[in-house]
Design a protein around this motif. Structure first.
Motif, PDB file in Angstrom:
ATOM      1  N   LEU A  19       0.839  -1.193   0.000  1.00 47.97           N
ATOM      2  CA  LEU A  19       0.000   0.000   0.000  1.00 47.97           C
ATOM      3  C   LEU A  19       0.875   1.243   0.000  1.00 47.97           C
ATOM      4  CD1 LEU A  19      -2.774  -1.039   2.549  1.00 47.97           C
ATOM      5  CD2 LEU A  19      -3.159  -0.401   0.155  1.00 47.97           C
ATOM      6  N   VAL A  20       0.452   2.248  -0.757  1.00 46.62           N
ATOM      7  CA  VAL A  20       1.139   3.535  -0.797  1.00 46.62           C
ATOM      8  C   VAL A  20       0.181   4.576  -0.229  1.00 46.62           C
ATOM      9  CG1 VAL A  20       2.256   5.272  -2.228  1.00 46.62           C
ATOM     10  CG2 VAL A  20       2.460   2.849  -2.825  1.00 46.62           C
ATOM     11  N   LEU A  21       0.609   5.244   0.824  1.00 45.16           N
ATOM     12  CA  LEU A  21      -0.231   6.218   1.515  1.00 45.16           C
ATOM     13  C   LEU A  21       0.462   7.572   1.516  1.00 45.16           C
ATOM     14  CD1 LEU A  21      -2.586   7.083   3.379  1.00 45.16           C
ATOM     15  CD2 LEU A  21      -1.274   6.150   5.303  1.00 45.16           C
ATOM     16  N   TYR A  22      -0.213   8.576   0.956  1.00 41.57           N
ATOM     17  CA  TYR A  22       0.270   9.959   1.025  1.00 41.57           C
ATOM     18  C   TYR A  22      -0.820  10.771   1.704  1.00 41.57           C
ATOM     19  CZ  TYR A  22       1.498  14.713  -0.284  1.00 41.57           C
ATOM     20  OH  TYR A  22       1.793  16.048  -0.232  1.00 41.57           O
ATOM     21  N   ALA A  23      -0.521  11.329   2.863  1.00 40.15           N
ATOM     22  CA  ALA A  23      -1.530  12.075   3.614  1.00 40.15           C
ATOM     23  C   ALA A  23      -0.871  13.216   4.364  1.00 40.15           C
ATOM     24  CB  ALA A  23      -2.257  11.156   4.596  1.00 40.15           C
ATOM     25  N   TYR A  24      -1.614  14.295   4.541  1.00 41.25           N
ATOM     26  CA  TYR A  24      -1.107  15.383   5.368  1.00 41.25           C
ATOM     27  C   TYR A  24      -2.246  15.970   6.193  1.00 41.25           C
ATOM     28  CZ  TYR A  24      -2.966  18.563   1.781  1.00 41.25           C
ATOM     29  OH  TYR A  24      -3.783  19.230   0.899  1.00 41.25           O
ATOM     30  N   ARG A  32       4.855  25.680   6.468  1.00 38.11           N
ATOM     31  CA  ARG A  32       5.724  25.057   7.464  1.00 38.11           C
ATOM     32  C   ARG A  32       5.368  23.580   7.479  1.00 38.11           C
ATOM     33  NH1 ARG A  32       6.270  26.225  14.020  1.00 38.11           N
ATOM     34  NH2 ARG A  32       7.967  24.728  14.345  1.00 38.11           N
ATOM     35  N   ILE A  33       6.341  22.715   7.248  1.00 36.76           N
ATOM     36  CA  ILE A  33       6.087  21.283   7.162  1.00 36.76           C
ATOM     37  C   ILE A  33       6.908  20.548   8.204  1.00 36.76           C
ATOM     38  CG2 ILE A  33       5.484  21.364   4.715  1.00 36.76           C
ATOM     39  CD1 ILE A  33       8.265  20.464   4.012  1.00 36.76           C
ATOM     40  N   ASP A  34       6.477  19.331   8.530  1.00 37.16           N
ATOM     41  CA  ASP A  34       7.251  18.550   9.496  1.00 37.16           C
ATOM     42  C   ASP A  34       8.393  17.832   8.780  1.00 37.16           C
ATOM     43  OD1 ASP A  34       5.924  16.558   8.151  1.00 37.16           O
ATOM     44  OD2 ASP A  34       4.888  15.745   9.895  1.00 37.16           O
ATOM     45  N   LYS A  35       9.302  17.267   9.555  1.00 40.22           N
ATOM     46  CA  LYS A  35      10.494  16.648   8.961  1.00 40.22           C
ATOM     47  C   LYS A  35      10.163  15.453   8.071  1.00 40.22           C
ATOM     48  CE  LYS A  35      15.273  15.443   9.967  1.00 40.22           C
ATOM     49  NZ  LYS A  35      15.372  14.388   8.948  1.00 40.22           N
ATOM     50  N   PRO A  36       9.215  14.568   8.444  1.00 33.15           N
ATOM     51  CA  PRO A  36       8.897  13.470   7.524  1.00 33.15           C
ATOM     52  C   PRO A  36       8.445  13.954   6.152  1.00 33.15           C
ATOM     53  CG  PRO A  36       8.027  12.982   9.699  1.00 33.15           C
ATOM     54  CD  PRO A  36       8.523  14.393   9.747  1.00 33.15           C
ATOM     55  N   LEU A  37       7.601  14.987   6.105  1.00 36.99           N
ATOM     56  CA  LEU A  37       7.145  15.498   4.813  1.00 36.99           C
ATOM     57  C   LEU A  37       8.293  16.165   4.059  1.00 36.99           C
ATOM     58  CD1 LEU A  37       4.758  15.782   2.936  1.00 36.99           C
ATOM     59  CD2 LEU A  37       4.096  17.878   4.135  1.00 36.99           C
ATOM     60  N   PHE A  38       9.179  16.861   4.782  1.00 37.84           N
ATOM     61  CA  PHE A  38      10.358  17.466   4.151  1.00 37.84           C
ATOM     62  C   PHE A  38      11.243  16.389   3.528  1.00 37.84           C
ATOM     63  CE2 PHE A  38      14.869  18.453   4.428  1.00 37.84           C
ATOM     64  CZ  PHE A  38      14.953  19.659   3.746  1.00 37.84           C
ATOM     65  N   ASP A  39      11.568  15.352   4.304  1.00 40.13           N
ATOM     66  CA  ASP A  39      12.441  14.289   3.797  1.00 40.13           C
ATOM     67  C   ASP A  39      11.820  13.579   2.600  1.00 40.13           C
ATOM     68  OD1 ASP A  39      14.358  14.834   5.704  1.00 40.13           O
ATOM     69  OD2 ASP A  39      13.646  13.311   7.108  1.00 40.13           O
ATOM     70  N   TYR A  40      10.511  13.366   2.654  1.00 39.62           N
ATOM     71  CA  TYR A  40       9.828  12.685   1.553  1.00 39.62           C
ATOM     72  C   TYR A  40       9.885  13.522   0.275  1.00 39.62           C
ATOM     73  CZ  TYR A  40       5.962  10.847  -1.256  1.00 39.62           C
ATOM     74  OH  TYR A  40       5.198  10.360  -2.282  1.00 39.62           O
ATOM     75  N   LEU A  41       9.517  14.810   0.362  1.00 36.96           N
ATOM     76  CA  LEU A  41       9.487  15.659  -0.828  1.00 36.96           C
ATOM     77  C   LEU A  41      10.884  15.897  -1.388  1.00 36.96           C
ATOM     78  CD1 LEU A  41       6.806  18.285   0.269  1.00 36.96           C
ATOM     79  CD2 LEU A  41       6.524  16.449  -1.405  1.00 36.96           C
ATOM     80  N   TYR A  42      11.874  16.031  -0.505  1.00 37.99           N
ATOM     81  CA  TYR A  42      13.236  16.294  -0.986  1.00 37.99           C
ATOM     82  C   TYR A  42      13.803  15.080  -1.720  1.00 37.99           C
ATOM     83  CZ  TYR A  42      17.951  18.161  -1.156  1.00 37.99           C
ATOM     84  OH  TYR A  42      19.164  18.630  -1.600  1.00 37.99           O
ATOM     85  N   CYS A  82       1.388  20.088   7.946  1.00 40.18           N
ATOM     86  CA  CYS A  82       1.849  21.391   7.483  1.00 40.18           C
ATOM     87  C   CYS A  82       0.973  22.487   8.074  1.00 40.18           C
ATOM     88  CB  CYS A  82       1.823  21.465   5.955  1.00 40.18           C
ATOM     89  SG  CYS A  82       0.167  21.325   5.242  1.00 40.18           S
ATOM     90  N   PHE A  83       1.455  23.713   7.962  1.00 34.98           N
ATOM     91  CA  PHE A  83       0.658  24.901   8.287  1.00 34.98           C
ATOM     92  C   PHE A  83       0.939  25.915   7.187  1.00 34.98           C
ATOM     93  CE2 PHE A  83      -0.540  28.900  10.122  1.00 34.98           C
ATOM     94  CZ  PHE A  83      -1.663  28.602  10.877  1.00 34.98           C
ATOM     95  N   THR A  84      -0.112  26.468   6.578  1.00 33.42           N
ATOM     96  CA  THR A  84       0.031  27.276   5.368  1.00 33.42           C
ATOM     97  C   THR A  84      -0.219  28.753   5.637  1.00 33.42           C
ATOM     98  OG1 THR A  84      -0.770  25.401   4.054  1.00 33.42           O
ATOM     99  CG2 THR A  84      -0.741  27.554   2.982  1.00 33.42           C
ATOM    100  N   ARG A  85       0.686  29.583   5.117  1.00 33.67           N
ATOM    101  CA  ARG A  85       0.476  31.026   5.038  1.00 33.67           C
ATOM    102  C   ARG A  85       0.395  31.389   3.559  1.00 33.67           C
ATOM    103  NH1 ARG A  85      -1.505  32.843   9.777  1.00 33.67           N
ATOM    104  NH2 ARG A  85      -0.059  32.573  11.529  1.00 33.67           N
ATOM    105  N   GLU A  86      -0.533  32.282   3.214  1.00 36.74           N
ATOM    106  CA  GLU A  86      -0.796  32.546   1.801  1.00 36.74           C
ATOM    107  C   GLU A  86      -1.090  34.022   1.560  1.00 36.74           C
ATOM    108  OE1 GLU A  86      -3.659  30.583  -1.637  1.00 36.74           O
ATOM    109  OE2 GLU A  86      -4.425  30.758   0.406  1.00 36.74           O
ATOM    110  N   VAL A  87      -0.569  34.529   0.445  1.00 39.31           N
ATOM    111  CA  VAL A  87      -0.902  35.872  -0.036  1.00 39.31           C
ATOM    112  C   VAL A  87      -1.459  35.722  -1.445  1.00 39.31           C
ATOM    113  CG1 VAL A  87      -0.035  38.155  -0.647  1.00 39.31           C
ATOM    114  CG2 VAL A  87       0.869  36.986   1.368  1.00 39.31           C
TER     115      VAL A  87
END
Length: 356
Positions: A66-71, A299-309, A341-346
């Motif tokens: 199974l492949v799970l991508y969730a945030y 702002r993302i957590d380390k698991p999401l950072f490591d995965y995307l990088y 994550c936590f999002t700031r947007e303009v």
């Protein structure tokens, strides 16, 4: 005969290098060394092309997982994508007939189910708070249960945006303030949402219609930090090994940082026009195009950072010199990532304007 003539032969390749006595001595020695290197390279190439080895594979044939991508984001619905890996023994794709079931736990207490909202896409009514622990368990017949967890990210200060036009580009200066209490991870997303109203051809017939498209093209070559993620191949092609534009606060911990970026200047317009159909009819209509530019810093957590990088490095390797890349995963008995994550947007709007 040319003095100091040197002749080298390797299979069907004949190499002749001649030196005049008037040649400087150091150039003569340099070219002689180059000739030796050429002969060695030809020999290694010949041996490499004619040498093969066989290996008896003793490992286990990988099975589909199974492949799970969730945030998860504070005060927002939980989003997830569920699929399965494909191997050379099982190349099938997952669809609705697989009846995948996802359960959500908040702070180790059952909180609800994941509901199917599209092809392999799921959401939940759970709205976590910053600091909550979110665990997702996914089960599917024929595959091992996959489990992933994350701690929902805290907020960070609002971002600010300055812009100015230069030639045909819109220059962006994004002000990001880091709190510096810990090592933080971020992602930059610049999205151009294009609204177009005009004629659309279908089976040879024109129809007035509206459409929305999205683009994420951004130039980061002027940014001191993110431009370092650009590498040049031996063929001169530039590759961005960080296409998801993730970065850390290592160089600006507890300080403000300005991210420099540029995009093609959105062209918004409104004009009266006409077109002649295949039947000879004339259709007059108003063509309009407007844009909405969304500048986001997550702002993302380390698991999401490591995965995307690591995923970005894997996806953007030169196909000629690909190396094995282990894409990060924090999903137990599966693949993918459960992050937060936590999002700031303009938002900048470019409304349609008459060209008259």
């Amino acid at each position: 005969m040319i003095p100091n003539m040197a002749i080298g032969k390797s299979d069907n390749i004949l190499v002749m290098i001649g030196f005049s006595r008037s040649f400087p001595l150091f150039l003569t020695r340099l070219l002689f060394k180059m000739r030796i290197v050429i002969f060695i390279w030809i020999g290694l190439f010949y041996c490499g092309c004619n040498n093969s080895e066989e290996y008896d594979f003793q490992g286990k044939v990988p099975e589909s997982r199974l492949v799970l991508y969730a945030y998860a984001e504070a005060d927002s619905l939980l989003y997830a994508e569920i699929s399965k890996s494909r191997t050379y023994t099982d190349n099938t794709e997952m669809d609705s007939t697989w009846n995948a079931r996802g359960q959500v736990y908040m702070n180790d207490q059952y909180a609800g189910e994941l509901k199917l909202v599209g092809h392999n896409r799921y959401s939940s009514e759970v709205r976590p708070k910053a600091g909550d622990k979110i665990t997702i368990k996914v089960a599917c017949s024929g595959l091992e249960e996959a489990i992933g967890s994350t701690i929902v990210c805290n907020s960070f200060p609002e971002i600010k945006l300055d812009t100015f036009s230069k030639m045909n580009t819109l220059q962006l200066r994004i002000h990001l303030k880091d709190r510096g209490e810990t090592e933080n991870y971020y992602r930059l997303v610049i999205e151009n949402e294009r609204f177009h109203h005009g004629i659309r051809w279908e089976n040879g017939h024109g129809k007035i219609d509206s459409s929305t498209t999205y683009s994420y093209d951004v130039d980061l070559s002027g940014d001191e930090l993110l431009s370092h993620e650009m590498i040049t191949t031996i063929f001169g092609k530039e590759i961005n090994v960080n296409p998801y534009q993730v970065f850390t606060n290592e160089s600006f911990r507890g300080k403000e940082r300005i991210i420099h970026a540029s995009v093609s200047h959105p062209h918004a317009y409104e004009r009266e026009t006409w077109v002649i159909t295949g039947d000879g009819d004339t259709i007059r209509y108003v063509e309009k195009e407007s844009h909405r530019l969304r500048v986001k810093v997550l702002r993302i957590d380390k698991p999401l950072f490591d995965y995307l990088y690591t995923l970005g490095i894997f996806e953007n390797q030169s196909s000629m010199y690909k190396e094995p890349i282990q894409v990060y995963s924090n999903v137990e008995d599966g693949l993918g990532v459960v992050g937060s994550c936590f999002t700031r947007e303009v938002i900048m709007d470019f409304p349609a304007k008459s060209e008259k």
